[in-house]
Design an enzyme around this catalytic site. Structure first.
Site, mmCIF file in Angstrom:
data_model
loop_
_atom_site.group_PDB
_atom_site.id
_atom_site.type_symbol
_atom_site.label_atom_id
_atom_site.label_comp_id
_atom_site.label_asym_id
_atom_site.label_seq_id
_atom_site.Cartn_x
_atom_site.Cartn_y
_atom_site.Cartn_z
ATOM 1 C CB SER A 149 5.416 13.731 -5.733
ATOM 2 O OG SER A 149 6.363 13.652 -6.633
ATOM 3 C CE1 TYR A 162 1.924 14.230 -10.134
ATOM 4 C CE2 TYR A 162 4.328 14.862 -9.990
ATOM 5 C CZ TYR A 162 3.220 14.167 -9.585
ATOM 6 O OH TYR A 162 3.072 12.806 -8.810
HETATM 7 P P1 NDP Z 1 -1.282 4.996 -11.059
HETATM 8 O O1 NDP Z 1 -1.259 5.552 -12.193
HETATM 9 O O2 NDP Z 1 -0.706 3.678 -11.210
HETATM 10 O O3 NDP Z 1 -2.488 4.941 -10.103
HETATM 11 C C1 NDP Z 1 -3.016 6.365 -10.143
HETATM 12 C C2 NDP Z 1 -4.484 5.759 -9.185
HETATM 13 O O4 NDP Z 1 -5.475 7.056 -9.160
HETATM 14 C C3 NDP Z 1 -5.290 5.009 -10.080
HETATM 15 O O5 NDP Z 1 -5.755 3.642 -9.191
HETATM 16 C C4 NDP Z 1 -6.492 5.734 -10.608
HETATM 17 O O6 NDP Z 1 -7.534 4.606 -10.851
HETATM 18 C C5 NDP Z 1 -6.507 6.608 -9.728
HETATM 19 N N1 NDP Z 1 -7.141 7.692 -10.177
HETATM 20 C C6 NDP Z 1 -7.074 8.547 -11.091
HETATM 21 N N2 NDP Z 1 -7.920 9.603 -11.374
HETATM 22 C C7 NDP Z 1 -8.821 9.138 -10.619
HETATM 23 C C8 NDP Z 1 -10.363 9.771 -10.241
HETATM 24 N N3 NDP Z 1 -10.695 10.810 -11.079
HETATM 25 N N4 NDP Z 1 -10.963 9.271 -9.324
HETATM 26 C C9 NDP Z 1 -10.355 8.327 -8.521
HETATM 27 N N5 NDP Z 1 -9.341 7.698 -8.806
HETATM 28 C C10 NDP Z 1 -8.422 8.004 -9.889
HETATM 29 O O7 NDP Z 1 0.025 5.745 -10.174
HETATM 30 P P2 NDP Z 1 0.814 5.620 -8.981
HETATM 31 O O8 NDP Z 1 0.371 4.453 -8.035
HETATM 32 O O9 NDP Z 1 2.054 5.726 -9.155
HETATM 33 O O10 NDP Z 1 0.271 7.125 -8.434
HETATM 34 C C11 NDP Z 1 -0.245 7.212 -6.993
HETATM 35 C C12 NDP Z 1 -0.046 8.519 -6.483
HETATM 36 O O11 NDP Z 1 1.536 8.459 -6.101
HETATM 37 C C13 NDP Z 1 -0.207 9.725 -7.004
HETATM 38 O O12 NDP Z 1 -0.774 10.706 -6.260
HETATM 39 C C14 NDP Z 1 1.055 10.127 -7.677
HETATM 40 O O13 NDP Z 1 1.003 11.591 -7.855
HETATM 41 C C15 NDP Z 1 1.983 9.881 -6.547
HETATM 42 N N6 NDP Z 1 3.467 9.467 -6.696
HETATM 43 C C16 NDP Z 1 3.919 8.525 -7.753
HETATM 44 C C17 NDP Z 1 5.315 8.529 -7.870
HETATM 45 C C18 NDP Z 1 5.716 7.459 -9.014
HETATM 46 O O14 NDP Z 1 6.873 7.321 -9.372
HETATM 47 N N7 NDP Z 1 4.839 6.489 -9.434
HETATM 48 C C19 NDP Z 1 6.150 9.269 -7.535
HETATM 49 C C20 NDP Z 1 5.733 10.407 -6.584
HETATM 50 C C21 NDP Z 1 4.242 10.598 -6.251
HETATM 51 P P3 NDP Z 1 -8.544 4.817 -11.983
HETATM 52 O O15 NDP Z 1 -7.892 5.207 -13.285
HETATM 53 O O16 NDP Z 1 -9.311 3.506 -12.077
HETATM 54 O O17 NDP Z 1 -9.657 5.606 -11.654
#
Ligand code: NDP
Length: 254
Positions: A149, A162
Site C-alpha cells: 500500500s 496498518y
Molecule cells: P477487500 O476488503 O475488498 O478485499 C480483501 C480480501 O481479503 C477479501 O477477498 C477477503 O476475503 C480477503 N481476506 C481477508 N481476510 C482473509 C483471511 N483471513 N483469509 C483469506 N482471505 C482473507 O479489499 P481490497 O481489495 O482493497 O484489499 C486487497 C489488498 O489491497 C489488501 O492487502 C489491502 O491492504 C490492499 N490495499 C487496498 C487499498 C484500497 O484503497 N482499497 C489501498 C492500498 C492497498 P474473505 O473475507 O472472503 O476471506
C-alpha cells in the site's frame, strides 16, 4: 493465439472481492489457470463460474490464510489440481484504522494475522513450487507479487498498525527478492493508493465517518482493475526484467 500466461498457474489470495477478484479475472484473461483463495466460498464459486464463462480456468479454494495449515493446504490443493504453480499474488488484507491510544488490541492481532502472517504462510508454502517452475517450467521464471500500500511507504496518524504491517511487507519483499531472484523467482510489491473496494467497510462508524468516507467522497479513486492491470504488467515482463516495486496512485490523490 496463446496469451502471455497460457500454461501457467496463479494463486490469488483475497480473491472474493476488490483487487483480488479483479486480479484473478485479469490473469485468467491472459491465459493463466487461477486458484481463488479466500474465506467466502460462495463469492469464489461465483467468480470461478464467471471466469469459466469467459473462457478461462479457475478453482475456488476456501481458506482462512491466518491458519498456517489451511494456507498450506490451499497451496497444495492448487498444485494437486493444476499440477504446478508459477505466480503467487499475496493480496488478502485488512485495514482497521484509529488511534493507538485506547485501541482494541484484538483489531491489531487480526490485521497482523492476515497482512503479515497470512502472507508468510502462503509464501512459505508456495516457494518450493515457484522455484521448481522457475527451474523447469516453459517460461523459466516465476513470480510473487505482494499487495502492499501507499501505507507501506508513508506513515499517517491513525494508521499505526496498518502502517506497521505494510512497511513490514515491503521490507520482507525486498529481502526475499534478493534471496531468490538469481533463481528466477521475481518478488515485488505493488503499492496502491485509494481503490474502490470493501476494505474500509470493516471499520466502525466513527472511523468511517472521520477517516474513510470523506476521502472517498472527495477523491476520484482507482478501480480494482487498475491494480489488476499493474499485477499483470509485473508478471508478464521478459524473464530478465523484474519489477521490484510498483506504486499506483489515483491522479486525484495528493
Ligand atoms: P477487500 O476488503 O475488498 O478485499 C480483501 C480480501 O481479503 C477479501 O477477498 C477477503 O476475503 C480477503 N481476506 C481477508 N481476510 C482473509 C483471511 N483471513 N483469509 C483469506 N482471505 C482473507 O479489499 P481490497 O481489495 O482493497 O484489499 C486487497 C489488498 O489491497 C489488501 O492487502 C489491502 O491492504 C490492499 N490495499 C487496498 C487499498 C484500497 O484503497 N482499497 C489501498 C492500498 C492497498 P474473505 O473475507 O472472503 O476471506
Amino acid at each position: 493465439m496463446a496469451s502471455k500466461l497460457t500454461g501457467t498457474v496463479a494463486l490469488v489470495t483475497g480473491a472474493s472481492s476488490g483487487i483480488g477478484a479483479a486480479t484473478a479475472r485479469e490473469l485468467a484473461g491472459q491465459g493463466a489457470a487461477v486458484a481463488l483463495v479466500a474465506r467466502r466460498k460462495d463469492r469464489l464459486e461465483d467468480l470461478a463460474d464467471d471466469i469459466a464463462k469467459a473462457g478461462g480456468t479457475a478453482l475456488a479454494v476456501e481458506a482462512d490464510i491466518t491458519d498456517r495449515a489451511r494456507a498450506e493446504a490451499a497451496v497444495q490443493r492448487t498444485v494437486e489440481h493444476f499440477g504446478r504453480l508459477d505466480t503467487l499474488v499475496n493480496n488478502a488484507g485488512l485495514m482497521l484504522l484509529g488511534p493507538v491510544v485506547g485501541a482494541d488490541a484484538e483489531d491489531w492481532d487480526r490485521m497482523i494475522a492476515v497482512n503479515v502472517q497470512g502472507l508468510l504462510h502462503t509464501t512459505h508454502a508456495a516457494l518450493p513450487h515457484l522455484l521448481k517452475a522457475a527451474e523447469e517450467g516453459p517460461r523459466r521464471v516465476a513470480d510473487i507479487v505482494n499487495i502492499s500500500s501507499i501505507a507501506g511507504r508513508v506513515a499517517w496518524n491513525g494508521y499505526g498498525v496498518y502502517n506497521l504491517t505494510k512497511f513490514g511487507v515491503n521490507g520482507f519483499t525486498e529481502s526475499l527478492r534478493q534471496e531468490v531472484t538469481r533463481r528466477h523467482v521475481r518478488v515485488g510489491v505493488l503499492e496502491p493508493g485509494g481503490v474502490d473496494t470493501e476494505l474500509g467497510s470493516h471499520n466502525g462508524p466513527e472511523v468511517r465517518d472521520a477517516m474513510i468516507d470523506p476521502f472517498y467522497e472527495t477523491t476520484e479513486v482507482l478501480a480494482p482493475e487498475d491494480i489488476a492491470d499493474g499485477v499483470a504488467y509485473m508478471v508478464t515482463r521478459p524473464r530478465h526484467a523484474s519489477v521490484g516495486e510498483l506504486w499506483i496512485m489515483p491522479t486525484d490523490q495528493a
